[in-house]
Design a protein around this motif. Structure first.
Motif, short mmCIF file in Angstrom:
data_model
loop_
_atom_site.label_atom_id
_atom_site.label_comp_id
_atom_site.label_asym_id
_atom_site.label_seq_id
_atom_site.Cartn_x
_atom_site.Cartn_y
_atom_site.Cartn_z
N GLY A 45 -32.11 -4.66 13.55
CA GLY A 45 -32.04 -4.21 12.16
C GLY A 45 -31.26 -5.15 11.26
N TYR A 46 -30.27 -5.86 11.81
CA TYR A 46 -29.43 -6.73 11.00
C TYR A 46 -30.22 -7.87 10.37
N ALA A 47 -31.31 -8.27 11.01
CA ALA A 47 -32.11 -9.38 10.49
C ALA A 47 -33.39 -8.89 9.83
N LEU A 48 -33.48 -7.62 9.59
CA LEU A 48 -34.65 -6.97 8.99
C LEU A 48 -35.87 -6.95 9.90
N PHE A 49 -35.79 -7.59 11.06
CA PHE A 49 -36.95 -7.60 11.94
C PHE A 49 -37.32 -6.20 12.41
N GLY A 50 -36.34 -5.44 12.87
CA GLY A 50 -36.62 -4.10 13.38
C GLY A 50 -37.15 -3.17 12.31
N SER A 51 -36.56 -3.20 11.13
CA SER A 51 -37.01 -2.34 10.04
C SER A 51 -38.41 -2.70 9.59
N LEU A 52 -38.67 -4.00 9.41
CA LEU A 52 -40.01 -4.43 8.99
C LEU A 52 -41.05 -4.12 10.05
N ALA A 53 -40.70 -4.30 11.31
CA ALA A 53 -41.64 -3.98 12.38
C ALA A 53 -41.98 -2.49 12.36
N TRP A 54 -40.98 -1.64 12.13
CA TRP A 54 -41.24 -0.20 12.07
C TRP A 54 -42.17 0.13 10.91
N PHE A 55 -41.90 -0.43 9.73
CA PHE A 55 -42.71 -0.11 8.56
C PHE A 55 -44.14 -0.63 8.69
N LEU A 56 -44.30 -1.79 9.33
CA LEU A 56 -45.62 -2.38 9.42
C LEU A 56 -46.44 -1.91 10.62
N ALA A 57 -45.79 -1.65 11.75
CA ALA A 57 -46.55 -1.36 12.97
C ALA A 57 -46.31 0.03 13.55
N GLY A 58 -45.13 0.59 13.37
CA GLY A 58 -44.83 1.84 14.07
C GLY A 58 -44.94 3.09 13.25
N ARG A 59 -44.69 2.97 11.97
CA ARG A 59 -44.69 4.15 11.10
C ARG A 59 -46.10 4.71 10.97
N PRO A 60 -46.22 6.05 10.95
CA PRO A 60 -47.55 6.63 10.79
C PRO A 60 -48.13 6.27 9.44
N ARG A 61 -49.42 6.06 9.42
CA ARG A 61 -50.07 5.72 8.16
C ARG A 61 -50.14 6.95 7.27
N ARG A 62 -49.85 6.75 6.02
CA ARG A 62 -49.99 7.82 5.04
C ARG A 62 -51.41 7.77 4.50
N ALA A 63 -51.99 8.93 4.30
CA ALA A 63 -53.36 8.98 3.82
C ALA A 63 -53.43 8.59 2.35
N THR A 64 -54.56 8.02 1.98
CA THR A 64 -54.78 7.68 0.58
C THR A 64 -55.32 8.90 -0.15
N ALA A 65 -55.57 8.76 -1.42
CA ALA A 65 -56.09 9.88 -2.21
C ALA A 65 -57.40 10.35 -1.61
N GLY A 66 -57.54 11.63 -1.46
CA GLY A 66 -58.73 12.21 -0.87
C GLY A 66 -58.63 12.38 0.63
N GLY A 67 -57.63 11.75 1.25
CA GLY A 67 -57.45 11.88 2.70
C GLY A 67 -56.53 13.03 3.01
#
Length: 120
Positions: A45-67
């Motif tokens: 997390g200190y180098a933003l790698f862990g946080s960015l990896a979570w947001f880009l690869a691990g976090r569930p996708r939020r649905a778009t409008a209509g989803g």
């Protein structure tokens, strides 16, 4: 003061990613088990790698409008609805109110003459 801004932004992103990962249900986490994501966020997390990896690869996708997204109370699909706009929640309030009236008929008469009718 401005020299601390990058550090504070990294810290805020790390804390947000950590809490978001902990609050995400296990079955919605992508790619790796939830425990592995927590370790990645904490260790990198200190180098933003862990946080960015979570947001880009691990976090569930939020649905778009209509989803569909997570719904209130975890019931079924559909978009999240505030409790005062949720028909299921409002019906449960009516059921609770009817149940309390059945138990105490005196209370029903008191509710009929509320503060609005007493104003002169």
């Amino acid at each position: 003061m401005l020299r601390y801004l990058p550090f504070l932004l990294v810290l805020a992103m790390w804390i947000y990613a950590f809490i978001d990962c902990l609050n995400t249900p296990e079955n919605e986490v992508r790619k790796l088990p939830k425990g592995a994501w927590v370790l990645i966020i904490v260790l990198f997390g200190y180098a933003l790698f862990g946080s960015l990896a979570w947001f880009l690869a691990g976090r569930p996708r939020r649905a778009t409008a209509g989803g569909t997204t997570r719904s209130f109370g975890g019931r079924g699909g559909g978009r999240w609805v505030a409790p005062d706009d949720n028909p299921d929640f409002l019906k449960s309030l009516d059921k609770d109110r009817e149940a309390s009236r059945d138990k105490d008929p005196e209370r029903e008469r008191d509710e009929d003459h509320g503060p609005d009718e007493n104003r002169g």
